[in-house]
Design a protein around this motif. Structure first.
Motif, PDB file in Angstrom:
ATOM      1  N   MET A  42      98.234 -23.641 -52.986  1.00  0.00           N
ATOM      2  CA  MET A  42      97.083 -23.932 -53.832  1.00  0.00           C
ATOM      3  C   MET A  42      96.961 -22.858 -54.907  1.00  0.00           C
ATOM      4  N   PRO A  43      96.601 -23.215 -56.132  1.00  0.00           N
ATOM      5  CA  PRO A  43      96.405 -22.216 -57.184  1.00  0.00           C
ATOM      6  C   PRO A  43      95.210 -21.334 -56.845  1.00  0.00           C
ATOM      7  N   PRO A  44      95.202 -20.069 -57.312  1.00  0.00           N
ATOM      8  CA  PRO A  44      94.073 -19.179 -57.014  1.00  0.00           C
ATOM      9  C   PRO A  44      92.778 -19.697 -57.601  1.00  0.00           C
ATOM     10  N   SER A  45      91.691 -19.479 -56.885  1.00  0.00           N
ATOM     11  CA  SER A  45      90.388 -19.938 -57.358  1.00  0.00           C
ATOM     12  C   SER A  45      89.356 -18.850 -57.115  1.00  0.00           C
ATOM     13  N   CYS A  46      88.275 -18.907 -57.863  1.00  0.00           N
ATOM     14  CA  CYS A  46      87.170 -17.968 -57.715  1.00  0.00           C
ATOM     15  C   CYS A  46      86.602 -18.096 -56.305  1.00  0.00           C
ATOM     16  N   PRO A  47      86.438 -16.996 -55.567  1.00  0.00           N
ATOM     17  CA  PRO A  47      85.942 -17.095 -54.188  1.00  0.00           C
ATOM     18  C   PRO A  47      84.507 -17.568 -54.076  1.00  0.00           C
ATOM     19  N   LEU A  48      83.767 -17.593 -55.186  1.00  0.00           N
ATOM     20  CA  LEU A  48      82.367 -17.986 -55.146  1.00  0.00           C
ATOM     21  C   LEU A  48      82.124 -19.428 -55.563  1.00  0.00           C
ATOM     22  N   CYS A  49      82.815 -19.880 -56.622  1.00  0.00           N
ATOM     23  CA  CYS A  49      82.542 -21.228 -57.130  1.00  0.00           C
ATOM     24  C   CYS A  49      83.775 -22.130 -57.143  1.00  0.00           C
ATOM     25  N   ARG A  50      84.925 -21.587 -56.771  1.00  0.00           N
ATOM     26  CA  ARG A  50      86.185 -22.333 -56.665  1.00  0.00           C
ATOM     27  C   ARG A  50      86.759 -22.763 -58.017  1.00  0.00           C
ATOM     28  N   THR A  51      86.261 -22.217 -59.099  1.00  0.00           N
ATOM     29  CA  THR A  51      86.900 -22.454 -60.393  1.00  0.00           C
ATOM     30  C   THR A  51      88.273 -21.785 -60.407  1.00  0.00           C
ATOM     31  N   MET A  52      89.257 -22.422 -61.004  1.00  0.00           N
ATOM     32  CA  MET A  52      90.594 -21.852 -61.051  1.00  0.00           C
ATOM     33  C   MET A  52      90.597 -20.557 -61.868  1.00  0.00           C
ATOM     34  N   VAL A  53      91.296 -19.537 -61.330  1.00  0.00           N
ATOM     35  CA  VAL A  53      91.413 -18.235 -61.996  1.00  0.00           C
ATOM     36  C   VAL A  53      92.879 -17.831 -62.029  1.00  0.00           C
ATOM     37  N   GLN A  54      93.169 -16.693 -62.644  1.00  0.00           N
ATOM     38  CA  GLN A  54      94.550 -16.289 -62.836  1.00  0.00           C
ATOM     39  C   GLN A  54      95.161 -15.580 -61.639  1.00  0.00           C
ATOM     40  N   MET A  55      94.314 -14.956 -60.757  1.00  0.00           N
ATOM     41  CA  MET A  55      94.866 -14.181 -59.650  1.00  0.00           C
ATOM     42  C   MET A  55      93.996 -14.334 -58.414  1.00  0.00           C
ATOM     43  N   ASP A  56      94.616 -14.188 -57.243  1.00  0.00           N
ATOM     44  CA  ASP A  56      93.879 -14.239 -55.990  1.00  0.00           C
ATOM     45  C   ASP A  56      92.815 -13.150 -55.958  1.00  0.00           C
ATOM     46  N   GLY A  57      91.611 -13.507 -55.541  1.00  0.00           N
ATOM     47  CA  GLY A  57      90.528 -12.546 -55.445  1.00  0.00           C
ATOM     48  C   GLY A  57      89.800 -12.313 -56.750  1.00  0.00           C
ATOM     49  N   GLY A  58      90.275 -12.914 -57.850  1.00  0.00           N
ATOM     50  CA  GLY A  58      89.613 -12.743 -59.134  1.00  0.00           C
ATOM     51  C   GLY A  58      88.397 -13.634 -59.267  1.00  0.00           C
ATOM     52  N   LEU A  59      87.441 -13.201 -60.070  1.00  0.00           N
ATOM     53  CA  LEU A  59      86.235 -13.982 -60.320  1.00  0.00           C
ATOM     54  C   LEU A  59      86.353 -14.713 -61.644  1.00  0.00           C
ATOM     55  N   CYS A  60      85.740 -15.875 -61.709  1.00  0.00           N
ATOM     56  CA  CYS A  60      85.671 -16.579 -62.992  1.00  0.00           C
ATOM     57  C   CYS A  60      84.684 -15.851 -63.899  1.00  0.00           C
ATOM     58  N   GLY A  61      84.692 -16.186 -65.174  1.00  0.00           N
ATOM     59  CA  GLY A  61      83.822 -15.510 -66.126  1.00  0.00           C
ATOM     60  C   GLY A  61      82.349 -15.651 -65.792  1.00  0.00           C
ATOM     61  N   SER A  62      81.949 -16.832 -65.326  1.00  0.00           N
ATOM     62  CA  SER A  62      80.541 -17.063 -65.015  1.00  0.00           C
ATOM     63  C   SER A  62      80.079 -16.195 -63.846  1.00  0.00           C
ATOM     64  N   CYS A  63      80.873 -16.139 -62.775  1.00  0.00           N
ATOM     65  CA  CYS A  63      80.498 -15.336 -61.605  1.00  0.00           C
ATOM     66  C   CYS A  63      80.592 -13.846 -61.913  1.00  0.00           C
ATOM     67  N   TRP A  64      81.571 -13.468 -62.733  1.00  0.00           N
ATOM     68  CA  TRP A  64      81.709 -12.068 -63.127  1.00  0.00           C
ATOM     69  C   TRP A  64      80.434 -11.565 -63.795  1.00  0.00           C
ATOM     70  N   ARG A  65      79.833 -12.402 -64.620  1.00  0.00           N
ATOM     71  CA  ARG A  65      78.616 -12.003 -65.324  1.00  0.00           C
ATOM     72  C   ARG A  65      77.413 -11.912 -64.396  1.00  0.00           C
ATOM     73  N   GLN A  66      77.520 -12.455 -63.192  1.00  0.00           N
ATOM     74  CA  GLN A  66      76.412 -12.405 -62.239  1.00  0.00           C
ATOM     75  C   GLN A  66      76.493 -11.213 -61.288  1.00  0.00           C
ATOM     76  N   VAL A  67      77.553 -10.423 -61.406  1.00  0.00           N
ATOM     77  CA  VAL A  67      77.662  -9.216 -60.584  1.00  0.00           C
ATOM     78  C   VAL A  67      76.721  -8.155 -61.162  1.00  0.00           C
ATOM     79  N   PRO A  68      75.812  -7.591 -60.351  1.00  0.00           N
ATOM     80  CA  PRO A  68      74.865  -6.582 -60.862  1.00  0.00           C
ATOM     81  C   PRO A  68      75.514  -5.193 -60.945  1.00  0.00           C
ATOM     82  N   TRP A  69      76.382  -5.004 -61.928  1.00  0.00           N
ATOM     83  CA  TRP A  69      77.147  -3.770 -62.064  1.00  0.00           C
ATOM     84  C   TRP A  69      76.227  -2.552 -62.189  1.00  0.00           C
ATOM     85  N   ILE A  70      76.670  -1.447 -61.605  1.00  0.00           N
ATOM     86  CA  ILE A  70      75.959  -0.177 -61.773  1.00  0.00           C
ATOM     87  C   ILE A  70      76.628   0.599 -62.901  1.00  0.00           C
TER      88      ILE A  70
END
Length: 239
Positions: free
Chosen positions: A1-29
């Motif tokens: 199976m192609p790699p997908s975002c672990p949160l929303c299952r959108t296809m991404v480029q690498m295993d464990g990577g987040l899609c752009g939408s989920c990346w923006r929801q991470v509350p970075w410090i």
């Protein structure tokens, strides 16, 4: 199976990577942060600034750094790694931790110590998520990982539903150093690795164990590096 975002299952480029939408929801410090607990501060008060939480409840370790606060999508990422068997997430989360904790990882005498699981819990879960994160951090930074330096000798209850006081009592006496650790960690800069920092009960108990040796055998610094940290208080102060 192609790699997908672990949160929303959108296809991404690498295993464990987040899609752009989920990346923006991470509350970075981001800076400025509390020098002791790594909590975000509202204002830059210069070097040595600490949060009210660090003053009220000083940790047993020297410094803590985290990628993000334990809000937004962060709990889902930790849960996916810790309980859903998505071990591949450790590589990407560990790379994020290496960047967030670069100030703790600069020196050549740094040693990573993952928080151990009790053998029965590790048998049930089949892996220790903290050890996987430490391995990923070590691969990124070159810092060695001491996997068997500390044993968890007390089968503690899950911390999730416990109060702060109960958490402290739950992990009291939970850790024991192995003979290998006494020599491997003497006069070194130890960085404890875990997935989440909440009340600090587990990391404080481990730090006390690491510092329980004779002065000649103790680490010279004990820091902590986690993926996410709970924000207890937002007020700020300085030493």
């Amino acid at each position: 199976m192609p790699p997908s975002c672990p949160l929303c299952r959108t296809m991404v480029q690498m295993d464990g990577g987040l899609c752009g939408s989920c990346w923006r929801q991470v509350p970075w410090i981001e800076a400025p942060v509390c020098n002791r607990l790594g909590l975000p501060l509202a204002y830059d008060l210069g070097p040595g600034a600490v949060s009210a939480e660090a003053l009220a409840n000083p940790p047993e370790f020297d410094r803590l750094r985290a990628v993000c606060t334990h809000d937004g999508v962060a709990p889902r990422l930790v849960h996916a790694l810790k309980f859903s068997g998505q071990r591949h997430l450790a590589e990407s989360l560990g790379a994020m931790m290496a960047r967030a904790g670069r100030a703790l990882l600069l020196e050549a005498d740094t040693v990573l110590v993952p928080v151990p699981l009790h053998p029965w819990r590790q048998l049930h879960r089949r892996y220790n998520q903290s050890a996987l994160l430490a391995r990923a951090i070590g691969a990124t930074t070159g810092a060695p990982v001491l996997y068997d330096g500390v044993k968890r000798v007390k089968r503690t209850r899950q911390q999730l539903s416990l109060s702060r006081g109960d958490r402290l009592r739950n992990v009291r006496g939970a850790f024991k150093l192995t003979p290998k650790a006494r020599a491997a960690l003497a006069e070194k800069r130890v960085v404890m690795v875990d997935d989440v920092h909440t009340t600090g009960a587990t990391l404080n108990a481990l730090a006390l164990t690491l510092r329980s040796q004779d002065s000649s055998m103790r680490p010279k610094h004990v820091d902590a590096l986690v993926f996410s940290t709970a924000v207890v208080q937002e007020s700020i102060s300085t030493i």
